[in-house]
Design an enzyme around this catalytic site. Structure first.
Site, PDB file in Angstrom:
ATOM      1  N   ASN A 105       0.727  -1.287   0.155  1.00  0.00           N
ATOM      2  CA  ASN A 105       0.100  -0.134  -0.003  1.00  0.00           C
ATOM      3  C   ASN A 105       0.835   1.332  -0.005  1.00  0.00           C
ATOM      4  O   ASN A 105       0.404   2.297  -0.481  1.00  0.00           O
ATOM      5  CB  ASN A 105      -0.950  -0.066   1.082  1.00  0.00           C
ATOM      6  CG  ASN A 105      -0.200  -0.363   2.539  1.00  0.00           C
ATOM      7  OD1 ASN A 105       0.379  -1.336   2.609  1.00  0.00           O
ATOM      8  ND2 ASN A 105      -0.480   0.256   3.605  1.00  0.00           N
ATOM      9  N   GLN A 151      -4.980  -3.814  -1.768  1.00  0.00           N
ATOM     10  CA  GLN A 151      -4.481  -2.820  -3.002  1.00  0.00           C
ATOM     11  C   GLN A 151      -4.849  -3.411  -4.438  1.00  0.00           C
ATOM     12  O   GLN A 151      -4.655  -2.474  -5.339  1.00  0.00           O
ATOM     13  CB  GLN A 151      -2.755  -2.207  -2.632  1.00  0.00           C
ATOM     14  CG  GLN A 151      -2.893  -1.401  -1.202  1.00  0.00           C
ATOM     15  CD  GLN A 151      -3.520   0.044  -1.607  1.00  0.00           C
ATOM     16  OE1 GLN A 151      -3.868   0.574  -2.526  1.00  0.00           O
ATOM     17  NE2 GLN A 151      -4.075   0.316  -0.190  1.00  0.00           N
ATOM     18  N   HIS A 193     -13.621  -0.357  -0.896  1.00  0.00           N
ATOM     19  CA  HIS A 193     -13.438   0.922  -1.103  1.00  0.00           C
ATOM     20  C   HIS A 193     -12.298   1.394  -1.889  1.00  0.00           C
ATOM     21  O   HIS A 193     -11.734   2.744  -2.221  1.00  0.00           O
ATOM     22  CB  HIS A 193     -13.647   1.684   0.134  1.00  0.00           C
ATOM     23  CG  HIS A 193     -12.533   1.812   1.111  1.00  0.00           C
ATOM     24  ND1 HIS A 193     -11.604   2.615   1.235  1.00  0.00           N
ATOM     25  CD2 HIS A 193     -12.281   0.537   1.846  1.00  0.00           C
ATOM     26  CE1 HIS A 193     -10.709   2.144   2.177  1.00  0.00           C
ATOM     27  NE2 HIS A 193     -11.085   0.862   2.586  1.00  0.00           N
ATOM     28  N   THR A 226     -25.844  -9.986  10.228  1.00  0.00           N
ATOM     29  CA  THR A 226     -26.679  -9.359   9.182  1.00  0.00           C
ATOM     30  C   THR A 226     -25.846  -8.892   7.884  1.00  0.00           C
ATOM     31  O   THR A 226     -25.371  -8.173   8.259  1.00  0.00           O
ATOM     32  CB  THR A 226     -27.928  -8.748   9.658  1.00  0.00           C
ATOM     33  OG1 THR A 226     -28.711  -9.106  10.841  1.00  0.00           O
ATOM     34  CG2 THR A 226     -29.014  -8.120   8.592  1.00  0.00           C
ATOM     35  N   CYS A 242      -3.908   4.544   7.506  1.00  0.00           N
ATOM     36  CA  CYS A 242      -4.174   4.090   8.790  1.00  0.00           C
ATOM     37  C   CYS A 242      -3.000   4.628   9.998  1.00  0.00           C
ATOM     38  O   CYS A 242      -3.006   4.388  11.228  1.00  0.00           O
ATOM     39  CB  CYS A 242      -4.235   2.401   8.981  1.00  0.00           C
ATOM     40  SG  CYS A 242      -4.995   1.955   7.972  1.00  0.00           S
TER      41      CYS A 242
END
Ligand code: PLP
Length: 388
Positions: free
Chosen positions: A148, A176, A198, A234, A322
């Site tokens: 990354n 990535q 994402h 769920t 992060c």
């Protein structure tokens, strides 16, 4: 705004959003319910698994949805450890994402042994070290598909073959790479693969773990019987519909997108290295993701550079999203041999298929100008100028 931080996250594709919207409004049934109103939710899961499995060359039943890439990584490492019986050893690399490194560190607290193999100065994992680290009790090798921070792509097929030969499960963190590189889990002998929506123009809050039929791995999220009893909770149907559509779209256009981004990447690397003295590209030029560039600029603080770029409405980063608030230097740049000083002068630019040449050119101009300005106040740089 010019967005050059696509390794942190990407913009959702409008087609993906359209695919998701009905499941947030009219089609909100719980996929576990028995009445026919829930059939559309069940179908959304089926369609998404088909789309993802098609691009990976596997069966839909081998895809398990998670809440993100980190969960898929945690599940792969901790789930494989829980199922490992009396085997206690894992091999991974020093440049993995913290979702892998911290899962391994956690297992060390419970008596597991982890070997973190080195990478060379170009960011390529040392295959010899992997081979030499294999023990009778090694149950898992986990090496990321693409890094990354650097964009470097690892020799996944070669590592998969080594693991298979020794009857060791092979996991790859493809967060990535999925949506950006061709991946065939059979040909590459991958048993476990993590990805995250994402990172390829899909939604946030959804990822998946591919688990091959022959791989034994325990459950990680405990609860109900969702996902064939392997991952409770769920199902996030809008996210699931979105990630499947995003996977299909990105692989339909993979070659065109990659060719375009390669061209832009080459243009930016050439301009930056040629126009800015004392600038360096981190990670091998070959075998890197088409969207990722990481540079070191001597006599400059990367964070100051980012602030100056932000003032010009340019979004870039110093490395992993992060770790933006972390004070410790990047473990990835350390692993390729950069000193702390060099690491402090490094930034990452990650483009997308939407980035225009005009934007790329503007960013190169602004980086050059900002560095020129920042170096004015560097005593070391001024000393060099005086000696010239
Ligand atoms: N693995 C890699 C290589 C990543 O780059 C990231 C996120 O940046 C993750 C795992 C974690 O993914 P997520 O943000 O979906 O939890």
């Amino acid at each position: 705004m010019i967005y050059m931080d696509n390794a942190a996250t990407t913009k959702i594709d409008p087609i993906v959003l359209n695919e998701m919207l009905p499941y947030m409004t009219e089609l909100y049934g719980n996929a576990s319910s028995l009445y026919s109103f829930s059939n559309s939710s069940k179908n959304a899961i089926r369609t998404s698994k088909e789309r993802i499995s098609n691009v990976l060359n596997t069966k839909p039943s081998n895809i398990y949805f998670t809440s993100c890439g980190s969960e898929a990584d945690n599940w792969a490492i901790i789930g494989a450890a829980k199922a490992s019986k009396n085997k206690r050893h894992i091999i991974t690399s020093k440049i993995e994402h913290s979702a892998i490194i911290n899962s391994c560190k956690e297992l060390e607290k419970y008596g597991f042994d982890v070997t973190y193999v080195n990478v060379d100065n170009n960011g390529n994992v040392k295959i010899d070290e992997i081979i030499n680290s294999i023990r009778d009790d090694t149950f898992l090798i986990s090496v990321m598909f693409a890094n990354n921070e650097l964009g470097t792509i690892q020799p996944i097929k070669e590592i998969g073959e080594i693991a298979r030969k020794h009857n060791i499960f092979f996991h790859t963190d493809a967060v990535q790479a999925f949506g950006h590189e061709k991946i065939d889990v059979n040909d590459m002998k991958i048993d476990l693969l993590s990805a995250s929506g994402h990172k390829f123009n899909g939604p946030k809050g959804i990822g998946f773990l591919y688990i091959s039929e022959s791989c034994s791995i325990s459950n990680y999220i405990l609860g109900g019987e969702q996902e064939s009893g392997r991952r409770a909770g769920t199902e996030n149907i809008p996210g699931i519909a979105g990630i499947g559509m995003a996977a299909m779209l990105s692989y339909n256009k993979l070659e065109i997108y990659n060719k375009y981004q390669k061209m832009l990447q080459e243009y930016m690397i050439n301009r930056i290295l040629n126009e800015i003295p004392y600038s360096y590209l981190n990670g091998a030029y070959e075998n890197r993701l088409a969207n990722n560039m990481n540079f070191t600029f001597d006599f400059v603080n990367g964070e100051s550079l980012l602030i100056m770029l932000d003032m010009k409405n340019i979004c870039a980063s110093t490395g992993s999203a992060c770790h933006q608030s972390s004070k410790t230097p990047s473990h990835v740049l350390q692993a390729i041999g950069l000193t702390d000083k060099k690491i402090r002068g490094s930034i990452r630019l990650t483009i997308s298929h939407d980035t225009t040449k005009k934007e790329a050119s503007y960013v190169c101009d602004k980086i050059r100008e900002a560095i020129f300005e920042l170096r004015q106040s560097s005593p070391e740089y001024n000393d060099i100028l005086k000696k010239m």
